[in-house]
Design an enzyme around this catalytic site. Structure first.
Site, mmCIF file in Angstrom:
data_model
loop_
_atom_site.group_PDB
_atom_site.id
_atom_site.type_symbol
_atom_site.label_atom_id
_atom_site.label_comp_id
_atom_site.label_asym_id
_atom_site.label_seq_id
_atom_site.Cartn_x
_atom_site.Cartn_y
_atom_site.Cartn_z
ATOM 1 N N GLY A 164 0.780 -1.229 0.000
ATOM 2 C CA GLY A 164 0.000 0.000 0.000
ATOM 3 C C GLY A 164 0.809 1.276 0.000
ATOM 4 O O GLY A 164 0.245 2.362 -0.112
ATOM 5 N N CYS A 185 -11.845 -1.116 -28.458
ATOM 6 C CA CYS A 185 -13.165 -0.555 -28.761
ATOM 7 C C CYS A 185 -13.861 -0.209 -27.443
ATOM 8 O O CYS A 185 -14.941 -0.723 -27.130
ATOM 9 C CB CYS A 185 -13.975 -1.544 -29.569
ATOM 10 S SG CYS A 185 -13.146 -2.007 -31.089
ATOM 11 N N GLY A 225 4.562 -4.009 -3.303
ATOM 12 C CA GLY A 225 4.831 -4.250 -4.720
ATOM 13 C C GLY A 225 5.137 -2.935 -5.410
ATOM 14 O O GLY A 225 6.240 -2.678 -5.894
#
Ligand SMILES: *Cc1c(COP(=O)(O)O)cnc(C)c1O
Length: 422
Positions: free
Chosen positions: A231, A342, A275
């Site tokens: 975090g 798209c 991370g």
């Protein structure tokens, strides 16, 4: 002039794209190593400190091997992630299995490998016991503080989050495990994502220390570690301030001295499972401008899409974009930089002030080294791009090739079509 940097000159990048087609990710080994050393140094004031790199942020075994050589373990939440860590040489209790809604066979594998299992719910105790036929010697639980802790934009409010056990369940869970003969314990929480306020993490540690002390008193067990989760944020936006690792470490040390030591829990190992701050700023998505169009807005169409980097489309996340060779050019144009899905959310930048872009220019999307390629997907049958690593000696190696059409079709059986009667 952008405050963001990129490790290759325009000429070096141009040369690289002659060998490796765009788009691709590029990671900087030297910068990753320097950063993890700073991180580790800051928290080494805690004996037994360990960062378990969250594999999901950058699930590439080459990156994991680099981090292992810097002393990191791994935080995994699926069987393939466990296998990735294992292949990078991260083994046994250096792997935390912080999963949720976990299939039985994944617990079996983690237990077989001696990884630390971090349970997400009280009902997972009987589930694990039934699955393994016993409970492991060491177990950890994920705590959800609910309304005790404010959440943030990406992860939301803890009381609305699916993760973890309530405080009441925490006491009950350790009591059950103690009675069932579990010998060693950890306590975990993860309550924020991409949080830049360093005090938030000191508060989180304080919360966990207090809880560990209460559990010790009520249940009569001791703790080997607390895992503060991930975090820690990174400064995606110009003007954002990077978190100061030393400041957080000192704050947590004060809380440790005030709570952990008097509670008789010292020595208590401090773990992180970050991370984003570990690889995020040291990875870039390189893409080429292949179209421009001018309708109600001015658009630059690039050869990467949201399938390569989902964060802007999914969270409206900001990623700095620079144009290789035009770092010092005046930003006198306003563009939407878009990919080819798209889906109208497939935009890397919206109404962004940028230098004038020519078709063929190489665009660098910054801070893409965590939760970047990892979140890629195949919608619109888009093939995900590859990953390159800039080594410390200046050489570049391909650490994941780009996907091919055969990869996309690998799960389909076209031969079966001929006997499929309709
Ligand atoms: C995602 C996650 C992490 C890593 O989070 P970062 O924001 O990348 O540091 C760590 N632990 C758990 C349980 C996670 O889900």
């Amino acid at each position: 002039m952008s405050e963001k940097t990129f490790p290759l000159s325009a000429l070096e990048l141009q040369t690289l794209t002659e060998k490796y087609e765009t788009p691709f990710y590029l990671y900087d080994e030297k910068a990753i190593r320097e950063n993890i050393r700073r991180f580790t140094k800051a928290f080494s004031i805690f004996p037994g400190f360990k960062e378990h790199f969250a594999v999901k942020a950058c699930p590439n075994p080459y990156i994991l091997k680099i981090l292992r050589s810097e002393g990191c373990g791994a935080d995994c939440s699926s069987l393939p992630e466990l296998i990735l860590a294992e292949n990078a040489g991260i083994a046994g209790e250096d792997v935390m299995f912080t999963s949720n809604e976990t299939p039985a066979k994944e617990y079996i594998y983690a237990n077989l490998k001696g990884n630390i299992i971090n349970l997400d719910d009280i009902t997972h105790i009987p589930f694990l016991e039934k699955t393994l036929g016993f409970l492991p010697e060491i177990l950890s639980f994920r705590y959800n503080p609910g309304p005790l802790k404010e959440g943030n934009a990406i992860i939301g409010k803890p009381e609305e989050a699916k993760y973890g056990l309530t405080e009441e369940q925490i006491f009950e869970a350790y009591k059950i495990c103690k009675e069932k003969g579990v010998k060693r314990f950890g306590l975990h929480t993860m309550v924020a994502s991409n949080e830049l306020n360093p005090d938030y993490f000191v508060e989180t540690a304080t919360l966990l220390f207090n809880l560990a002390a209460k559990v010790k008193e009520k249940v009569g067990i001791t703790f080997e570690f607390v895992n503060l989760g991930g975090g820690l944020g990174i400064p995606y936006r110009p003007g954002d301030k990077a978190v100061d690792y030393d400041y957080i470490a000192r704050g947590i040390k004060d809380a440790y001295d005030a709570i952990v030591v008097p509670a008789g829990l010292d020595p208590l190992k401090i773990y992180w499972e970050c991370g984003r701050p570990i690889t995020g700023p040291y990875g870039w998505l390189v893409t080429r401008a292949i179209h421009e169009k001018h309708i109600y807005r001015d658009y630059i169409g690039v050869d990467a899409s949201m399938a390569d980097l989902m964060r802007p489309g999914m969270y409206g996340a900001y990623h700095e974009v620079t144009v290789s060779g035009k770092e010092n050019a005046p930003k006198n144009k306003v563009y939407d930089v878009v990919g080819s899905l798209c889906e109208n959310c497939d935009k890397f930048a919206v109404q962004r002030q940028l230098p004038e872009i020519q078709i063929g220019d190489l665009l660098i999307i910054h801070d893409a080294g965590a939760h970047g390629r990892a979140m890629g997907f195949n919608y619109n049958a888009k093939l995900r791009c590859g990953e390159l690593l800039l080594r410390q000696d200046g050489s570049v190696v391909e650490i994941r090739r780009r996907e091919t059409i055969d990869d996309y079709f690998a799960t389909l059986d076209f031969k079966g079509l001929s006997s499929f009667n309709v």
